[in-house]
Enzyme design. Structure first.
Site, PDB file in Angstrom:
ATOM      1  N   GLY A  68       0.825  -1.208   0.000  1.00  0.00           N
ATOM      2  CA  GLY A  68       0.000   0.000   0.000  1.00  0.00           C
ATOM      3  C   GLY A  68       0.852   1.249   0.000  1.00  0.00           C
ATOM      4  N   PRO A 116       3.080   4.520   1.211  1.00  0.00           N
ATOM      5  CG  PRO A 116       4.888   5.472   0.067  1.00  0.00           C
ATOM      6  CD  PRO A 116       3.438   5.126  -0.085  1.00  0.00           C
ATOM      7  N   GLY A 172       2.219   2.421   5.335  1.00  0.00           N
ATOM      8  CA  GLY A 172       3.335   1.521   5.676  1.00  0.00           C
ATOM      9  C   GLY A 172       3.957   1.904   7.012  1.00  0.00           C
ATOM     10  CD  GLU A 192       6.831  -5.724  -2.095  1.00  0.00           C
ATOM     11  OE1 GLU A 192       7.110  -4.785  -2.862  1.00  0.00           O
ATOM     12  OE2 GLU A 192       7.546  -6.741  -1.992  1.00  0.00           O
ATOM     13  CB  CYS A 209       2.986   0.023  -6.987  1.00  0.00           C
ATOM     14  SG  CYS A 209       3.331  -1.648  -7.529  1.00  0.00           S
TER      15      CYS A 209
HETATM   16  P1  NAD Z   1      -3.573   2.128   1.063  1.00  0.00           P
HETATM   17  O1  NAD Z   1      -2.244   2.155   1.751  1.00  0.00           O
HETATM   18  O2  NAD Z   1      -4.521   3.239   1.295  1.00  0.00           O
HETATM   19  O3  NAD Z   1      -4.385   0.795   1.461  1.00  0.00           O
HETATM   20  C1  NAD Z   1      -3.763  -0.464   1.498  1.00  0.00           C
HETATM   21  C2  NAD Z   1      -4.389  -1.311   2.589  1.00  0.00           C
HETATM   22  O4  NAD Z   1      -4.161  -0.685   3.845  1.00  0.00           O
HETATM   23  C3  NAD Z   1      -5.893  -1.478   2.450  1.00  0.00           C
HETATM   24  O5  NAD Z   1      -6.227  -2.829   2.724  1.00  0.00           O
HETATM   25  C4  NAD Z   1      -6.463  -0.536   3.501  1.00  0.00           C
HETATM   26  O6  NAD Z   1      -7.686  -0.973   4.039  1.00  0.00           O
HETATM   27  C5  NAD Z   1      -5.377  -0.529   4.568  1.00  0.00           C
HETATM   28  N1  NAD Z   1      -5.318   0.735   5.295  1.00  0.00           N
HETATM   29  C6  NAD Z   1      -5.592   1.981   4.806  1.00  0.00           C
HETATM   30  N2  NAD Z   1      -5.429   2.903   5.771  1.00  0.00           N
HETATM   31  C7  NAD Z   1      -5.041   2.241   6.890  1.00  0.00           C
HETATM   32  C8  NAD Z   1      -4.719   2.647   8.229  1.00  0.00           C
HETATM   33  N3  NAD Z   1      -4.758   3.923   8.600  1.00  0.00           N
HETATM   34  N4  NAD Z   1      -4.359   1.690   9.104  1.00  0.00           N
HETATM   35  C9  NAD Z   1      -4.298   0.397   8.739  1.00  0.00           C
HETATM   36  N5  NAD Z   1      -4.609  -0.050   7.500  1.00  0.00           N
HETATM   37  C10 NAD Z   1      -4.965   0.856   6.582  1.00  0.00           C
HETATM   38  O7  NAD Z   1      -3.222   1.951  -0.465  1.00  0.00           O
HETATM   39  P2  NAD Z   1      -4.176   1.884  -1.715  1.00  0.00           P
HETATM   40  O8  NAD Z   1      -4.796   3.209  -1.953  1.00  0.00           O
HETATM   41  O9  NAD Z   1      -5.070   0.706  -1.584  1.00  0.00           O
HETATM   42  O10 NAD Z   1      -3.078   1.597  -2.873  1.00  0.00           O
HETATM   43  C11 NAD Z   1      -2.281   2.611  -3.402  1.00  0.00           C
HETATM   44  C12 NAD Z   1      -0.871   2.644  -2.852  1.00  0.00           C
HETATM   45  O11 NAD Z   1      -0.319   1.357  -2.784  1.00  0.00           O
HETATM   46  C13 NAD Z   1       0.074   3.439  -3.756  1.00  0.00           C
HETATM   47  O12 NAD Z   1       0.952   4.207  -2.969  1.00  0.00           O
HETATM   48  C14 NAD Z   1       0.836   2.361  -4.497  1.00  0.00           C
HETATM   49  O13 NAD Z   1       2.093   2.753  -5.005  1.00  0.00           O
HETATM   50  C15 NAD Z   1       0.952   1.311  -3.446  1.00  0.00           C
HETATM   51  N6  NAD Z   1       1.139  -0.006  -4.050  1.00  0.00           N
HETATM   52  C16 NAD Z   1       2.334  -0.634  -3.909  1.00  0.00           C
HETATM   53  C17 NAD Z   1       2.535  -1.864  -4.519  1.00  0.00           C
HETATM   54  C18 NAD Z   1       3.838  -2.616  -4.411  1.00  0.00           C
HETATM   55  O14 NAD Z   1       3.875  -3.787  -4.771  1.00  0.00           O
HETATM   56  N7  NAD Z   1       4.917  -2.009  -3.945  1.00  0.00           N
HETATM   57  C19 NAD Z   1       1.505  -2.442  -5.254  1.00  0.00           C
HETATM   58  C20 NAD Z   1       0.297  -1.764  -5.373  1.00  0.00           C
HETATM   59  C21 NAD Z   1       0.109  -0.552  -4.761  1.00  0.00           C
END
Ligand code: NAD
Length: 473
Positions: free
Chosen positions: A197, A199, A202, A219, A253
């Site tokens: 997800g 950074p 993360g 990731e 990503c």
């Molecule tokens: P996100 O970080 O908002 O969500 C990812 C997951 O985290 C979801 O399941 C969500 O429910 C959970 N989440 C969200 N907020 C949270 C919080 N405050 N506490 C705990 N969990 C929480 O990301 P997104 O919008 O779903 O995806 C986009 C991002 O992910 C972009 O930055 C993209 O670059 C990155 N991404 C990285 C990869 C990789 O392989 N490196 C792949 C796909 C996407």
């Protein structure tokens, strides 16, 4: 477009966790053949649900069936095939050498599962990014709780069916929900957390993991540059860039986030990109069934805001620029003269808007890239070996393609992941297996040990032996 989502009750999550806690040691003792059987069952169930997956992803954000096959199902099947082929070797204890002072002993590395794992995934590749790490976790012998994104509810319902038809909850279970459910999961004590997800999220995951000192794979994302130098063959490379930038409507990503191109090539590049986009999606892109929508109005408005901010500051639309809010539609769009301090160049785009920045001297390229966080991917388009070497040696990135974009993720022999802000740890293939594995050091003393002779009292003879030993170094 999917906005409603189900939430698994916290009491249900605690029940699943308790079941997995009493079962993880048994799962950890499974043989390679047993784990391969599980992977094969997962593969078979995925095939059974192929049509449902295609329908669900169309409903969630108009993902074309061919892209469901190619970018969701295929990568997971590839992971299953690769792990099944190599698992016996990966699990086999590895004998290692020992120093002369440890004569009489043998040493090896035993590959034991970390134990209980949690996988949290984003929405942009709702199946691939949930199930690819799942394959690694199963191969390594872990129990798993899977938390997919709340933004693809149709797909999540199918993923849940696939998992519940294949596994018992005490081994692998899907729980549904958003931030609240994710936070509840992060409060539990897992041995490993695999998060994909943004950074910023993360950092929340890593802070939560620190409470239990759980290991993490993060990731993440960021701004992945595409460098195009004066030697690049524009006609040849444009199809590779246009595909990687606009597939999934740029919600990838490792999508090229911005182009940094030698000024002598800019006009030809913009013109060729326009022609290529028309080749992919036709004259009326909104009508194309091959072009996706932005996942939610929140992300649509975010992208609209970035674009408006850059245009207000002097950016100019070089291609595209049509937005249609009722459908969360954003046309593939190229923007030139983008100020470096505008939103489009400050934040990860994660959508179909492509800033095109020019340079004169290659040092400007590395200065720009190094002024930002280390990217997840960096692409170099050049026919000049010295330039390629220069760009690689003067930057750092999770992964790089030379004269190609994005496909490095598809080679299971390569580690996939970022560095620092773009990620911690690597995934896929053997690297994924190792993330969910504890490489346990084992030393077996078979004969009396030299250490025994060196225990106190430290006589003159013992000191003499130490002196002789130190001379070896
Ligand atoms: P996100 O970080 O908002 O969500 C990812 C997951 O985290 C979801 O399941 C969500 O429910 C959970 N989440 C969200 N907020 C949270 C919080 N405050 N506490 C705990 N969990 C929480 O990301 P997104 O919008 O779903 O995806 C986009 C991002 O992910 C972009 O930055 C993209 O670059 C990155 N991404 C990285 C990869 C990789 O392989 N490196 C792949 C796909 C996407």
């Amino acid at each position: 477009m999917a906005t409603q989502f189900n939430e698994t009750k916290i009491s249900v999550i605690e029940g699943i966790y308790a079941q997995q806690k009493s079962h993880y040691l048994a799962i950890g003792k499974t043989t390679a053949s047993e784990r391969i059987q599980k992977l094969t069952r997962l593969r078979d169930t995925i095939f059974t649900f192929r049509k449902e997956l295609q329908d669900a992803m169309w409903k969630d954000y108009r993902k074309p069936a061919a892209e469901v096959d190619l970018t969701e199902i295929y990568p997971v099947l590839q992971e299953i095939k690769f792990a099944s082929k190599h698992l016996k070797r990966w699990m086999k204890p590895k004998r290692v050498a020992r120093p002369i002072t440890m004569i009489g002993s043998s040493s090896w590395i035993q590959y034991e599962p970390k134990g209980m794992s949690l996988i949290i995934a984003p929405w942009n590749y709702p199946m691939q990014l949930l199930f690819a790490p799942l394959v690694s976790a199963i191969a390594a012998g872990n129990t798993v709780i899977l938390k997919p994104s709340e933004f693809t509810s149709h797909t999540v319902a199918i993923l849940k069916s696939i998992v519940s038809e294949t596994f018992e909850e005490k081994e692998i279970a899907v729980v549904e929900g958003g931030v609240e459910v994710s936070t509840a999961l992060l409060n539990l004590k897992f041995n490993h957390i695999f998060f994909t997800g943004a950074p910023d999220i993360g950092k929340i995951v890593m802070a939560a993991a620190s409470k239990h000192l759980a290991s993490v794979t993060l990731e993440l994302g960021g701004k992945s540059p595409t460098i195009i130098d004066q030697t690049a063959n524009i006609k040849a490379i444009v199809p590779r860039i246009a595909w990687a930038k606009f597939v999934n409507a740029g919600q990838i990503c490792i999508a090229p986030d911005y182009a940094i191109i030698h000024e002598s090539k800019k006009e030809e590049f913009i013109q060729s990109m326009g022609q290529q986009i028309t080749k992919h999606y036709g004259e009326d892109i909104m009508k194309s069934s091959d072009y996706l929508r932005i996942i939610s109005s929140k992300h649509f408005l975010r992208l609209k805001g970035y674009l408006e901010n850059s245009l207000e500051q002097g950016g100019k639309i070089a291609y595209g620029g049509t937005l249609y809010e009722p459908e969360n539609y954003i046309e593939p769009t190229l923007v030139e003269n983008v100020p470096l301090d505008s939103d489009l160049m400050k934040y990860e785009v994660f959508g179909p808007i492509f800033p095109v920045i020019t340079y004169k001297d290659r040092k400007e390229v590395v200065d720009l890239i190094n002024s930002k966080e280390k990217p997840l991917a960096l692409y170099i388009y050049s026919q000049n070996k010295k330039n390629i070497k220069y760009f690689i040696e003067n930057t750092s990135a999770g992964g790089t393609c030379i004269n190609m974009s994005a496909v490095h993720v598809g080679n299971p022999n390569l580690p996939f992941g970022g560095i620092n802000n773009s990620g911690i740890g690597k995934s896929r293939g053997h690297y994924g297996f190792l993330e969910f594995t504890n490489e346990r050091s084992v030393l077996h003393q078979k004969l009396p040990s030299a250490i025994e002779f060196m225990a106190p009292p430290y006589t003159k003879l013992k000191q003499r032996l130490v002196d002789i030993t130190l001379k070896y170094f």
